[in-house]
Design a protein around this motif. Structure first.
Motif, PDB file in Angstrom:
ATOM      1  N   VAL A  53      12.139   6.320   2.586  1.00  0.00           N
ATOM      2  CA  VAL A  53      11.670   5.685   3.803  1.00  0.00           C
ATOM      3  C   VAL A  53      10.146   5.626   3.886  1.00  0.00           C
ATOM      4  O   VAL A  53       9.578   4.632   4.298  1.00  0.00           O
ATOM      5  CB  VAL A  53      12.246   6.416   5.043  1.00  0.00           C
ATOM      6  CG1 VAL A  53      11.708   5.817   6.312  1.00  0.00           C
ATOM      7  CG2 VAL A  53      13.764   6.366   5.014  1.00  0.00           C
ATOM      8  N   VAL A  54       9.465   6.695   3.478  1.00  0.00           N
ATOM      9  CA  VAL A  54       8.005   6.764   3.588  1.00  0.00           C
ATOM     10  C   VAL A  54       7.382   5.870   2.520  1.00  0.00           C
ATOM     11  O   VAL A  54       7.677   5.996   1.335  1.00  0.00           O
ATOM     12  CB  VAL A  54       7.516   8.214   3.426  1.00  0.00           C
ATOM     13  CG1 VAL A  54       6.004   8.285   3.445  1.00  0.00           C
ATOM     14  CG2 VAL A  54       8.110   9.091   4.505  1.00  0.00           C
ATOM     15  N   PRO A  55       6.519   4.938   2.924  1.00  0.00           N
ATOM     16  CA  PRO A  55       5.900   4.058   1.934  1.00  0.00           C
ATOM     17  C   PRO A  55       4.900   4.814   1.046  1.00  0.00           C
ATOM     18  O   PRO A  55       4.263   5.759   1.484  1.00  0.00           O
ATOM     19  CB  PRO A  55       5.171   3.011   2.781  1.00  0.00           C
ATOM     20  CG  PRO A  55       5.009   3.631   4.110  1.00  0.00           C
ATOM     21  CD  PRO A  55       6.112   4.628   4.279  1.00  0.00           C
ATOM     22  N   ARG A  56       4.820   4.378  -0.181  1.00  0.00           N
ATOM     23  CA  ARG A  56       3.868   4.965  -1.117  1.00  0.00           C
ATOM     24  C   ARG A  56       2.574   4.164  -1.084  1.00  0.00           C
ATOM     25  O   ARG A  56       2.594   2.963  -0.829  1.00  0.00           O
ATOM     26  CB  ARG A  56       4.441   4.963  -2.533  1.00  0.00           C
ATOM     27  CG  ARG A  56       5.682   5.820  -2.660  1.00  0.00           C
ATOM     28  CD  ARG A  56       6.175   5.872  -4.065  1.00  0.00           C
ATOM     29  NE  ARG A  56       6.658   4.546  -4.455  1.00  0.00           N
ATOM     30  CZ  ARG A  56       7.033   4.231  -5.677  1.00  0.00           C
ATOM     31  NH1 ARG A  56       6.985   5.105  -6.630  1.00  0.00           N
ATOM     32  NH2 ARG A  56       7.457   3.023  -5.948  1.00  0.00           N
ATOM     33  N   PRO A  57       1.445   4.815  -1.358  1.00  0.00           N
ATOM     34  CA  PRO A  57       0.180   4.086  -1.402  1.00  0.00           C
ATOM     35  C   PRO A  57       0.186   3.037  -2.516  1.00  0.00           C
ATOM     36  O   PRO A  57       0.774   3.237  -3.569  1.00  0.00           O
ATOM     37  CB  PRO A  57      -0.860   5.159  -1.711  1.00  0.00           C
ATOM     38  CG  PRO A  57      -0.194   6.457  -1.451  1.00  0.00           C
ATOM     39  CD  PRO A  57       1.273   6.233  -1.595  1.00  0.00           C
ATOM     40  N   ILE A  58      -0.451   1.923  -2.253  1.00  0.00           N
ATOM     41  CA  ILE A  58      -0.564   0.859  -3.247  1.00  0.00           C
ATOM     42  C   ILE A  58      -2.043   0.614  -3.505  1.00  0.00           C
ATOM     43  O   ILE A  58      -2.830   0.476  -2.572  1.00  0.00           O
ATOM     44  CB  ILE A  58       0.112  -0.440  -2.774  1.00  0.00           C
ATOM     45  CG1 ILE A  58       1.596  -0.203  -2.545  1.00  0.00           C
ATOM     46  CG2 ILE A  58      -0.123  -1.567  -3.769  1.00  0.00           C
ATOM     47  CD1 ILE A  58       2.325  -1.401  -1.991  1.00  0.00           C
TER      48      ILE A  58
ATOM     49  N   LYS B 274       1.565   1.312  -7.740  1.00  0.00           N
ATOM     50  CA  LYS B 274       2.048   2.337  -6.817  1.00  0.00           C
ATOM     51  C   LYS B 274       1.891   3.688  -7.478  1.00  0.00           C
ATOM     52  O   LYS B 274       2.115   3.837  -8.671  1.00  0.00           O
ATOM     53  CB  LYS B 274       3.510   2.103  -6.466  1.00  0.00           C
ATOM     54  CG  LYS B 274       3.749   0.851  -5.670  1.00  0.00           C
ATOM     55  CD  LYS B 274       5.202   0.725  -5.334  1.00  0.00           C
ATOM     56  CE  LYS B 274       5.440  -0.565  -4.545  1.00  0.00           C
ATOM     57  NZ  LYS B 274       6.836  -0.704  -4.196  1.00  0.00           N
TER      58      LYS B 274
ATOM     59  N   THR C 117      13.238  11.121   2.832  1.00  0.00           N
ATOM     60  CA  THR C 117      11.791  10.951   2.950  1.00  0.00           C
ATOM     61  C   THR C 117      11.201  10.092   1.833  1.00  0.00           C
ATOM     62  O   THR C 117      10.439   9.165   2.119  1.00  0.00           O
ATOM     63  CB  THR C 117      11.094  12.319   3.008  1.00  0.00           C
ATOM     64  OG1 THR C 117      11.586  13.023   4.141  1.00  0.00           O
ATOM     65  CG2 THR C 117       9.601  12.169   3.139  1.00  0.00           C
TER      66      THR C 117
END
Length: 61
Positions: A36-41, A60, A33
């Motif tokens: 694969v899951v993008p982090r907020p930018i 990030k 997880t």
């Protein structure tokens, strides 16, 4: 069971092989997880009060 790519479970190596069948569904999901899951930018900006130079950079979190 985690098996290092060299086949030896005692020495660290650059790669690790995971078998989803033996690791289990929940631990494997928790492992993948964060990858694969993008982090907020966010865009962070600063202004130099003396020269009024502007700097804008991604952050990030």
């Amino acid at each position: 069971m985690v098996v290092l790519s060299s086949g030896c479970s005692c020495l660290p190596t650059p790669g690790i092989d995971f078998d989803p069948e033996t690791v289990g569904r929940n631990p494997f999901y928790k492992l993948l997880t964060p990858v694969v899951v993008p982090r907020p930018i966010a865009r962070v900006s600063t202004i130099d009060p003396d020269t009024l130079a502007v700097s804008l950079a991604p952050a990030k979190f």
